[in-house]
Design an enzyme around this catalytic site. Sequence first.
Site, short mmCIF file in Angstrom:
data_model
loop_
_atom_site.label_atom_id
_atom_site.label_comp_id
_atom_site.label_asym_id
_atom_site.label_seq_id
_atom_site.Cartn_x
_atom_site.Cartn_y
_atom_site.Cartn_z
N HIS B 105 50.25 51.80 71.36
CA HIS B 105 49.24 50.78 71.08
C HIS B 105 47.85 51.33 71.41
O HIS B 105 47.60 51.73 72.53
CB HIS B 105 49.51 49.52 71.90
N ALA B 165 43.07 41.90 61.21
CA ALA B 165 44.51 42.01 61.05
C ALA B 165 44.87 41.43 59.68
O ALA B 165 44.10 40.69 59.09
CB ALA B 165 45.22 41.23 62.15
#
Lengths: 323, 323
Positions: B105, B165
Amino acid sequence: MTRIFTRLDISEADATIVADHLVEADMRGHPSHGVIRVPTYVEACRAGRINPHPNIQVVVDNGAQCVVDGDNGIGQLTAYRANELAIERGKQYGMAGVALKHSTHCGAMAYYAIRAISHGLIGWATTNAGINMVPTGGTKKLVGNNPFAMAVPTNREWPMVLDMATSVVAGGKLDVARSKGESIPLGWARDADGNPTTDPLAARAGSLEPVGGPKGYGMALMLDVLAGVMSGGRFGAGLGALGSGQFFMTIDVARYMPIDEFKARMDELIDQIQACPTAPGVNRVYVPGEIEWDQYAQRRRDGLAVEESILASLDAAERELGA
Amino acid sequence: MTRIFTRLDISEADATIVADHLVEADMRGHPSHGVIRVPTYVEACRAGRINPHPNIQVVVDNGAQCVVDGDNGIGQLTAYRANELAIERGKQYGMAGVALKHSTHCGAMAYYAIRAISHGLIGWATTNAGINMVPTGGTKKLVGNNPFAMAVPTNREWPMVLDMATSVVAGGKLDVARSKGESIPLGWARDADGNPTTDPLAARAGSLEPVGGPKGYGMALMLDVLAGVMSGGRFGAGLGALGSGQFFMTIDVARYMPIDEFKARMDELIDQIQACPTAPGVNRVYVPGEIEWDQYAQRRRDGLAVEESILASLDAAERELGA
């Protein structure tokens, strides 16, 4: 179509490129970008908004980065040429980006992205569109629902292809609803006063909603940066009927991994999606571009049905333009 | 934070890169990707899911196209290195794309895209994310809400930056609603059975809705092609807690037009947007990235407020890890 365009003084070779684009759009199930457009192009040519003999030139040539001046030629032709250059340079340099200015409406963006596939390239294409969306929080149309397309090589008969506008729905869907006398869902568009509307006619006089609100607005603006600002052509509110810009990009997969390995990995991804359990009433889960390929294959087999009214408009145009 | 990471056996230079990323996310008003993450990273390091001494290597080097192996190092570090390479090669070749595999991540994608700006480059970055969305028509989570960011140089103090996103909302918004005891609007998420839900807890066990339905699903899949399939790392359903991939791209504006001309054109575009009449109750219309810049500038001036509970968790982590 080729006969019609040649009567508008477009060369036969160029007319064939435009006609091929329009037929492919119909074959892939996107008639709004297909044969139905011919009368509009005829009118634009006759009104002098499209230059039948464009001097399409590479005005900036830095190898993998080029700018092409379309000289206001018909968009399917100018974009075809710029995209071919992006493919050639992508093979040569591993990655290329060609910006096109002084172009006109160039049809379905998928057409260009798909051309890169057979060369082992990922294809990517965008165009700026006429101003039809309002920035988030505003009341004035200042950005187009600029679309983009991306196509990726696979081992299947068909590439993976995404082609989408940055509005919730394309403007053509409003026309379809209007012609059927249907209303549209809230969230598709606003009227001229900026209020949400379910009336497709009021929506056409108003604006399209960007997909995901600020996300669609942001994407549309960024795509205009590539197609409009960086091409040296028109952009933002300066964009009218004339002079749209495009940006074509290619990536040579083999510079990252052997193309066969890449395609095998793509197949694994496609297998995962195709094996997805379906929601009630859904037949199967599709990969982007698969529905279009199914339609293309079916029409390749059974022929392409074109509405009589469209065929009649082609006949009328041909007669009107004379031999 | 640097002290904490060095106690996890990460070098001070590397720890500083990670800490800088986390602070910038908080400064830009995205605390979900900021300091709050430290305990998670500490846990991942201690559980061996993050390698404190990664041997980050360029495993494919074709000049403008490279693949980097992150050796499961902490994502903010591996991504920083790959992005720096994309910047260096973009200046050299006019355009570059660096794929990163075996990363973890890596935080806010805007951080990477913004780094390209001062070099006169357009920056672009994407990552694949844990599986949290269902393909259109399906019932099983098979794709992440893979985000991307793009940053463009301007003459303003701030670049134009889009970071989004591919879901309607980021997962963090569900947690915010839950912590406030609020319900979420229909259309944000589904429960574990695939039904639309207004319960943020049920949504966390379920899936996020892709933005624009098939559009968001299609974009997420295409971004995984670049970050996952082409990097040689994990992709699609194969993506777990470990081994995410990223793709960093840069475009040298000066290969298309003089950078000053480009920036002047960007300013014209920004002026158009900022002059847009506002809807009732709206103060002004923003360009992508402007709100984040305002927050950054304000915190630069007034200091960054961090919740006491977060500071306490940092203190606890430091104590626990010893000197």
